[in-house]
Write a protein that holds these residues in place. Structure first.
Motif, PDB file in Angstrom:
ATOM      1  N   LYS A   1      35.565  64.716  46.224  1.00 54.60           N
ATOM      2  CA  LYS A   1      35.894  63.416  47.023  1.00 54.60           C
ATOM      3  C   LYS A   1      34.911  62.369  46.596  1.00 54.60           C
ATOM      4  O   LYS A   1      33.787  62.520  46.834  1.00 54.60           O
ATOM      5  N   ALA A   2      35.340  61.132  46.415  1.00 57.36           N
ATOM      6  CA  ALA A   2      34.651  59.868  46.040  1.00 57.36           C
ATOM      7  C   ALA A   2      34.550  59.380  47.655  1.00 57.36           C
ATOM      8  O   ALA A   2      35.236  59.542  48.392  1.00 57.36           O
TER       9      ALA A   2
ATOM     10  N   PHE B   1      30.776  56.423  45.453  1.00 62.21           N
ATOM     11  CA  PHE B   1      30.043  57.492  44.872  1.00 62.21           C
ATOM     12  C   PHE B   1      30.895  58.640  44.295  1.00 62.21           C
ATOM     13  O   PHE B   1      31.861  58.982  45.302  1.00 62.21           O
ATOM     14  N   GLN B   2      30.729  59.198  43.114  1.00 59.23           N
ATOM     15  CA  GLN B   2      31.431  60.229  42.857  1.00 59.23           C
ATOM     16  C   GLN B   2      30.273  61.404  42.800  1.00 59.23           C
ATOM     17  O   GLN B   2      29.626  61.224  42.008  1.00 59.23           O
ATOM     18  N   PRO B   3      30.690  62.431  43.571  1.00 61.24           N
ATOM     19  CA  PRO B   3      29.769  63.549  43.401  1.00 61.24           C
ATOM     20  C   PRO B   3      29.730  64.501  42.117  1.00 61.24           C
ATOM     21  O   PRO B   3      30.779  64.291  41.702  1.00 61.24           O
TER      22      PRO B   3
ATOM     23  N   ILE C   1      32.982  61.583  55.835  1.00 63.99           N
ATOM     24  CA  ILE C   1      32.314  61.511  54.321  1.00 63.99           C
ATOM     25  C   ILE C   1      31.183  62.760  54.444  1.00 63.99           C
ATOM     26  O   ILE C   1      30.332  62.601  55.282  1.00 63.99           O
ATOM     27  N   THR C   2      31.327  63.524  53.633  1.00 62.15           N
ATOM     28  CA  THR C   2      30.315  64.571  53.526  1.00 62.15           C
ATOM     29  C   THR C   2      29.791  64.544  52.245  1.00 62.15           C
ATOM     30  O   THR C   2      30.439  64.493  51.230  1.00 62.15           O
ATOM     31  N   LEU C   3      28.301  64.649  52.348  1.00 61.77           N
ATOM     32  CA  LEU C   3      27.614  64.681  50.935  1.00 61.77           C
ATOM     33  C   LEU C   3      27.177  66.191  50.883  1.00 61.77           C
ATOM     34  O   LEU C   3      26.504  66.837  51.854  1.00 61.77           O
TER      35      LEU C   3
ATOM     36  N   ILE D   1      38.130  53.557  41.063  1.00 60.69           N
ATOM     37  CA  ILE D   1      37.330  54.735  40.871  1.00 60.69           C
ATOM     38  C   ILE D   1      37.300  55.727  41.775  1.00 60.69           C
ATOM     39  O   ILE D   1      37.179  55.122  43.157  1.00 60.69           O
ATOM     40  N   GLY D   2      38.166  56.911  41.765  1.00 53.90           N
ATOM     41  CA  GLY D   2      38.205  57.732  42.916  1.00 53.90           C
ATOM     42  C   GLY D   2      38.079  59.029  42.816  1.00 53.90           C
ATOM     43  O   GLY D   2      36.891  59.309  42.171  1.00 53.90           O
ATOM     44  N   ASP D   3      38.567  59.939  43.315  1.00 56.53           N
ATOM     45  CA  ASP D   3      38.143  61.579  43.397  1.00 56.53           C
ATOM     46  C   ASP D   3      38.199  61.929  41.851  1.00 56.53           C
ATOM     47  O   ASP D   3      38.885  61.297  40.751  1.00 56.53           O
TER      48      ASP D   3
END
Length: 656
Positions: A308-309, A410-412, A584-586, A293-295
């Motif tokens: 980006k995941a 986490f996938q945004p 890592i950026t949210l 499970i990626g980008d």
């Protein structure tokens, strides 16, 4: 592709350099530890003797807790928490690990014992026979005997990956032999086994109708290729299911391999790669083939743009079915900097996911009550009932109890309509090192004990919870839950991050020096008065050789950088950790995006080093100048095996 691994000569040189660094800095660490031991007298042990625990009948007496895993930093956080809450702490560790384990030097520890290795085979006969037919090892026998001899009231395992199952068996034996008096903060053996094994955990999630990556166990190269060739099979990663794979842990190769020019599956190269794994793929050592499970492609933002995941981890303490302590952190394959992030969007999603998981698991058990179906041979899932979830010898007021450490991807959300997605990929049924972020919170002590042992006991808590699960729908139940103990509130975190950013972004001019001093003073005051609550935590023993020295001006010349990479191929050329972490950026539409640099050292050592406490400073000295020199010398002179990485917090040396 797997990274270049060090040779034996490189591993030996790296070991000698680390031993030399420890020796050179020992006087500095000694002075720091001595200063705080003299100026902050009356540590955790005095707190334990002066503040006894309350009993349900209103009388007071000092309770005793048994903690294992002395070599790991999470055990130090647990021992300090219990001692400061009025408990007498008995610490144990396996022989070979525990002689110089840092936690045994803590003021919080009243007594220390050594156990036989958990790797020893089961004994033929034991006085602690398990009616379920499980094997009893010398490790389990000794652990139970110490608990009985010390008359402990609670067993709190800080297990390693290899001993979790045995700790769960010991917990059930203690329940049986004490008629439910001695409780343990670990799940039942059935639940531990299901959570620990990836394929069984994924099957459990699927049975609870929770999102999970496709995951299957394969016993041969041919079987893996057959599954990968099947229609619609997603690209997957491969992880060994039977053994700890130090080399393959960081290998995120996607299967099938693709041809460099055509980008079509290259089956011949895939077979070659599968046939040359560090641990052979065979019936004795099967692997888990798990969907990657990626980008995500975000075509609405810009052509070729991706969302980006990121990987996240959580720790959750569950007491009698209730989530009592929770922490969430951005993660990678070897996390060494812990950022408090429970109040981010991912933390909120993870908290809700964990609560939903517990609700559905208890609901599933209630629906299965009265049925005695055998485990499925395909999923190897036990029949969930109160016996398998709580323990057949547990008190009537007990509920699901233990530690749930989850790994998530986490996938945004994207602009083309894809919603944010949090997917669990793994569960470790033991305490996570992230609990160090909660170590400075006084309310943590009450969150780590069964309801009947709390200062304000509610012996009917588990029954009330079971009734709520049975009578409420999922939405109503989740809405009724109180928040567990978590790290600092967002306002405190934002202030800490503001001060940190100011220290790095202010220009080096005289006009900015006063502001820089102001922000540094704020950070120092916060770290001194409320450690481990709002600032990131990491270990100076990792930061110094892996992050600070590589970026030091004196070592910045190209020839020195080249020389150090000859010493060890993982020597970073810039401010990146040996684990290859990144930023890592949210995204945050209403404020500045939250960023977490997992390669950055924590500020203000030793205050943000979890091994250090002002009233308990000697474990800090022991970790870097007793425990780790012993482990490195043992690796060099006795095991004589080369290594690629070191995890300071878990005492783990990754051999190659």
């Amino acid at each position: 592709m797997a990274p270049q691994l060090p040779s034996r000569v490189q591993s030996t040189l790296s070991t000698l350099l680390l031993l030399g660094l420890s020796l050179c800095l020992a006087p500095v660490s000694f002075v720091i530890s001595l200063f705080f031991s003299l100026t902050h007298a009356g540590g955790a042990r005095d707190a334990a003797s002066s503040r006894p625990s309350a009993l349900p009948n209103g009388h007071t007496a000092q309770r005793t807790v048994l903690v294992n895993g002395a070599r790991m930093q999470k055990s130090l956080a647990i021992c300090r928490t219990f001692a400061r809450n009025g408990w007498r702490v008995v610490l144990v560790e396996e022989q070979g690990w525990g002689n110089l384990a840092a936690t045994r030097f803590s003021n919080a520890v009243s007594k220390f014992h050594l156990l036989p290795s958990s790797a020893l085979p089961a004994v033929k006969s034991s006085r602690f026979g398990d009616k379920s037919g499980r094997a009893i090892t010398p490790y389990i026998e000794a652990l139970v005997q110490i608990a009985l001899d010390e008359r402990v009231d609670l067993f709190f395992p800080c297990s390693g990956a290899g001993s979790t199952g045995q700790d769960a068996v010991a917990a059930q034996i203690l329940l049986q032999h004490t008629q439910g008096r001695v409780r343990s903060m670990i799940q039942t053996p059935e639940l531990v086994e299901t959570l620990h094994e990836k394929d069984r955990f994924i099957a459990l999630l699927q049975s609870l109708d929770m999102a999970a990556p496709r995951s299957e166990i394969v016993f041969s190269v041919d079987e893996a290729l057959e599954k990968l060739r099947s229609d619609g099979y997603p690209r997957s990663i491969l992880k060994c299911a039977a053994e700890l794979d130090d080399v393959g842990r960081a290998d995120m190769t996607l299967y099938p391999l693709l041809h460099a020019r055509t980008h079509e599956p290259d089956w011949e190269a895939t077979r070659t790669r599968l046939s040359s794994l560090s641990i052979p793929l065979c019936a004795r050592t099967p692997y888990i083939l798990q969907e990657f499970i990626g980008d995500r492609a975000d075509t609405a933002a810009a052509p070729g743009n991706v969302a980006k995941a990121s990987e996240w981890c959580t720790h959750a303490t569950v007491v009698d079915g209730k989530l009592t302590a929770f922490v969430c952190c951005p993660s990678n394959d070897m996390l060494m900097t812990y950022y408090p992030a429970s109040h981010t969007v991912v933390g909120e999603l993870a908290l809700r996911w964990t609560s939903t998981f517990l609700y559905r698991l208890q609901k599933h058990a209630q629906a299965s009550s009265g049925h005695s179906e055998p485990p499925s041979p395909l999923t190897r899932q036990p029949s969930w009932s109160r016996d398998t979830l709580v323990g057949r010898h547990a008190p009537a007021d007990a509920g699901i109890t233990g530690q749930f450490s989850m790994d998530f991807i986490f996938q945004p959300a994207t602009r083309d309509g894809q919603v944010e997605r949090l997917v669990a990929i793994e569960c470790n049924p033991r305490v996570h090192t992230a609990i160090c972020l909660l170590g400075g919170l006084p309310e943590l002590g009450e969150a780590l004990v069964p309801a009947s042992m709390a200062r304000s006991p509610r012996t009917d808590a588990a029954q009330q919870l079971a009734k709520a699960v049975a009578e409420m729908d999922e939405m109503a139940y989740l809405s009724s839950l109180a928040l567990p103990v978590m790290e600092a509130r967002p306002a405190e975190q934002r202030q800490a991050h503001t001060d940190l950013a100011a220290l790095t972004e202010l220009p080096p001019t005289w006009a900015s020096s006063r502001l820089r001093f102001y922000h540094a003073k704020n950070l120092l005051q916060r770290a001194y008065t409320a450690p481990h609550s709002s600032l990131p935590n990491s270990w100076i023993g990792h930061d110094l050789p892996a992050r600070l020295l590589p970026t030091a001006h004196v070592l910045s010349s190209p020839w020195l950088q080249h020389l150090m990479r000859l010493v060890h191929p993982f020597w970073p050329a810039a401010a990146v950790s040996t684990a290859g972490a990144g930023l890592i950026t949210l995204p945050n539409p209403s404020a500045t995006p939250a960023s977490f640099d997992l390669a950055a050292p924590a500020p203000l050592p030793p205050f943000t080093d979890p091994s250090f406490a002002k009233d308990d400073p000697w474990p800090f000295f022991a970790l870097y100048h007793l425990q780790w020199p012993q482990l490195l010398l043992w690796q060099l002179l006795v095991r004589r095996k080369k290594w690629s990485r070191i995890n300071v917090s878990t005492a783990r040396i990754f051999e190659c």
